[in-house]
Write an enzyme that holds these catalytic residues in place. Structure first.
Site, PDB file in Angstrom:
ATOM      1  N   ASP A  94     -76.600  32.184 -80.891  1.00 42.98           N
ATOM      2  CA  ASP A  94     -77.526  33.018 -80.804  1.00 42.98           C
ATOM      3  C   ASP A  94     -75.936  34.116 -81.107  1.00 42.98           C
ATOM      4  O   ASP A  94     -76.479  35.104 -81.629  1.00 42.98           O
ATOM      5  CB  ASP A  94     -77.247  33.790 -79.528  1.00 42.98           C
ATOM      6  N   THR A 104     -82.873  39.124 -72.178  1.00 47.30           N
ATOM      7  CA  THR A 104     -82.481  37.732 -71.866  1.00 47.30           C
ATOM      8  C   THR A 104     -81.357  37.609 -71.586  1.00 47.30           C
ATOM      9  O   THR A 104     -81.066  36.346 -71.744  1.00 47.30           O
ATOM     10  CB  THR A 104     -83.330  36.713 -72.534  1.00 47.30           C
ATOM     11  N   ASN A 113     -77.994  43.548 -79.000  1.00 47.00           N
ATOM     12  CA  ASN A 113     -78.635  42.915 -77.893  1.00 47.00           C
ATOM     13  C   ASN A 113     -78.210  43.658 -76.686  1.00 47.00           C
ATOM     14  O   ASN A 113     -79.259  44.245 -76.146  1.00 47.00           O
ATOM     15  CB  ASN A 113     -77.115  41.893 -77.406  1.00 47.00           C
TER      16      ASN A 113
END
Length: 441
Positions: A183, A323, A282
Site C-alpha cells: 500500500d 481502513t 489516507n
C-alpha cells in the site's frame, strides 16, 4: 390536479433572461422580477433550469436519484452550488477510457526489496519492447546494485526516463502508473502528483496489500486490458491540506547587546507567514509528539468550533484512510465511493468521544488550543512530519483531484475482498445448528 401537474412539468419556450437565474419548477408560471422582489439575482433560488418534461427523467442506478434536477414537492428544489466537489454515482458505472492511446508509464517499485527485482525487470521489458512505451522510474531505483550491475538489463535501462522526487516535475508527462509493492507504493504515487493524478494500477507484492488488488502472475494480460481502456475505476478522494505557520526567525544579537544597549538573548521576530499545501490520500495525523502532556487542539468546522481534542491526538482521514490508522483507533470503515471525511480521536481522555463522519465538502481547521501546554506534530500519509506551534493552523477539505485506482473486478467486490483477505473482517467459527430429532412412531 392534472392541469397543475402538467403545468409543473412542461418547459416554457418564452422564458425571459431573468428566469435563467431561478428554478422554473419552483416558481411555476410566475413572472420573475428582481425589482418587485427587491433582491439581487445572485440571491435567487436555483438548482438549474428545469427544462423538458420530468417524464424524460428515469431513475438509474445512481445513488443520488433522478437527474439532472432534484426537486422536493411542487415548489422546492436544490439551490445551485458552483463549488460542488463531486457527484455521487453508481460505483459500477466508473470505467476507464483513453482520449488517446497511452504512451508513457511510471513504474514505482518498493525500495530495498530484493524479491521485487525480477518482477520489475519483467514488467519493464514487457512495456518497452512489446508495447513500445516510455517508462519513467525514479533515479534511486536504478542505483540498486542488483539493477546497476546487471549487464543483461542494460539495453532496457538505457531507454528509461528518470526523475528525482521534489526536484523534477513529471505531472504532465505520465499517462498511467504501475505500482509494485504494498500500500505504501500507492501512497507514494499519490504524493508525486499534487494536482491531477493518472490512473494507478497496483500489484500486490508487499505485506498487506489492501489497496493493491492485482496479482503479478498474469500481468501481461492485465496490463494489456488497461492499455486498451478495458477496466473499472474507483475514485479515491484525497484531502487538500494547507498548513499556515507563523514564520518567526531567531535573531542572534552580537555580544548579547542591542543598539539601545539592552542585554538580550535570542529574539523571535515575526516576519510573515509560511504556507505549505499537500494532497493526502489516507490521513492527516495530529499528535502530541515526544511530549508527555496531553495533546490539546481545537477543531473547527466551517469556522465554528466543534470540539477540543484532549488525548494523544486526532486523525482526519479519507474513506480510503478509514481502513488504515483510523481503523486501528476504533473508527468505522467507509467505502471509497462515499463522499465523506472522518474525524477520529487517538486515545481521548473522554469516554464519550467517538469517531464522527462529516460531509466531504466541509472545511476543517485544526489549531493548538490557547490552553495547550505543549506543541503538536502533524504528518501527512506518514510523511512530511513537522511541528505545530501556537498560532499555526491546519486547514483540511476534500480535494478536487481524486486518485483513480484501477480495479481488478469492480469497486465494491474489490473492497469487500480486501476486507476479508487482509483484515479478516467478521471472521468467526460458525455456530452449529440444532440436531434434528427423529420422530417417534
Amino acid at each position: 390536479m392534472e392541469m397543475n401537474r402538467e403545468k409543473l412539468c412542461t418547459s416554457k419556450a418564452d422564458v425571459s433572461s431573468d428566469s435563467a437565474y431561478h428554478c422554473s419548477t419552483c416558481h411555476d408560471d410566475e413572472e420573475w422580477s428582481n425589482t418587485s422582489r427587491g433582491r439581487a439575482k445572485s440571491r435567487s433560488l436555483s438548482a438549474s433550469p428545469a427544462l423538458g418534461s420530468t417524464k424524460e427523467f428515469r431513475r438509474t442506478r445512481s445513488l443520488h436519484g433522478p437527474c439532472p434536477v432534484t426537486t422536493f414537492g411542487p415548489k422546492a428544489c436544490m439551490l445551485q452550488n458552483p463549488k460542488t466537489i463531486m457527484h455521487i454515482q453508481d460505483p459500477a458505472s466508473q470505467r476507464l477510457t483513453w482520449n488517446k492511446p497511452p504512451k508513457s508509464v511510471l513504474v514505482i517499485k518498493k525500495i530495498r526489496d530484493a524479491s521485487l527485482l525480477q518482477p520489475f525487470k519483467e514488467l519493464c521489458v514487457y512495456l518497452t519492447e512489446e508495447n513500445n512505451m516510455i517508462v519513467y522510474v525514479e533515479k534511486k531505483v536504478l542505483e540498486d546494485p542488483a539493477i546497476a550491475n546487471d549487464d543483461n538489463f542494460g539495453p532496457v535501462k538505457k531507454k528509461f526516463c528518470t526523475f528525482r522526487e521534489d526536484y523534477d516535475d513529471i505531472s504532465n508527462q505520465i499517462d498511467f502508473i504501475i505500482c509494485l509493492g504494498g500500500d505504501g507504493t500507492l501512497l507514494y504515487a499519490s504524493s508525486l502528483f499534487q494536482g491531477s493524478v493518472p490512473p494507478v494500477m497496483a500489484f500486490h507484492l508487499g505485506s498487506l496489500g489492501f489497496l493493491t488488488p492485482f496479482n503479478f502472475e498474469n500481468f501481461q494480460s492485465q496490463v494489456t486490458q488497461v492499455i486498451e481502456g478495458n477496466a473499472a475505476l474507483v475514485l479515491r478522494s484525497r484531502l487538500k491540506v494547507k498548513v499556515v505557520k507563523e514564520h518567526r526567525e531567531k535573531m542572534t544579537v552580537q555580544n548579547g547587546i542591542e543598539e539601545n544597549g539592552v542585554v538580550s538573548a535570542n529574539i523571535e521576530k515575526e516576519v510573515g507567514k509560511q504556507i505549505m499545501q499537500y494532497q493526502v490520500l489516507n490521513e492527516v495525523v495530529v499528535d502530541r509528539g515526544p511530549s508527555s502532556y496531553l495533546s490539546n487542539v481545537d477543531v473547527f468546522l466551517d469556522g465554528h468550533l466543534i470540539t477540543t481534542v484532549q488525548g494523544d491526538g486526532v486523525i482526519v482521514s479519507t474513506p480510503t484512510g478509514s481502513t488504515a490508522y483510523a481503523a486501528a483507533a476504533g473508527a468505522s470503515m467507509i467505502h471509497p465511493n462515499v463522499p465523506a471525511i472522518m474525524i477520529t480521536p487517538i486515545c481521548p481522555h473522554s469516554l464519550s468521544f467517538r469517531p464522527i463522519v462529516v460531509p466531504a465538502g466541509v472545511e476543517l481547521k485544526i489549531m493548538l488550543s490557547p490552553d495547550a501546554r505543549n506543541t503538536a506534530w502533524v504528518s501527512f500519509d506518514g510523511r512530511k512530519r513537522q511541528e505545530i506551534c501556537h498560532g499555526d493552523s491546519i486547514s483540511i477539505t476534500t480535494s478536487c483531484y481524486p486518485l483513480p485506482s484501477i480495479c481488478f473486478r469492480d469497486p465494491v467486490s474489490d473492497w469487500f475482498e480486501s476486507l476479508a483477505e487482509c483484515l479478516h473482517w467478521n471472521v468467526r467459527k460458525k455456530q452449529n445448528n440444532f440436531a434434528v430429532e427423529e420422530e417417534e412412531f
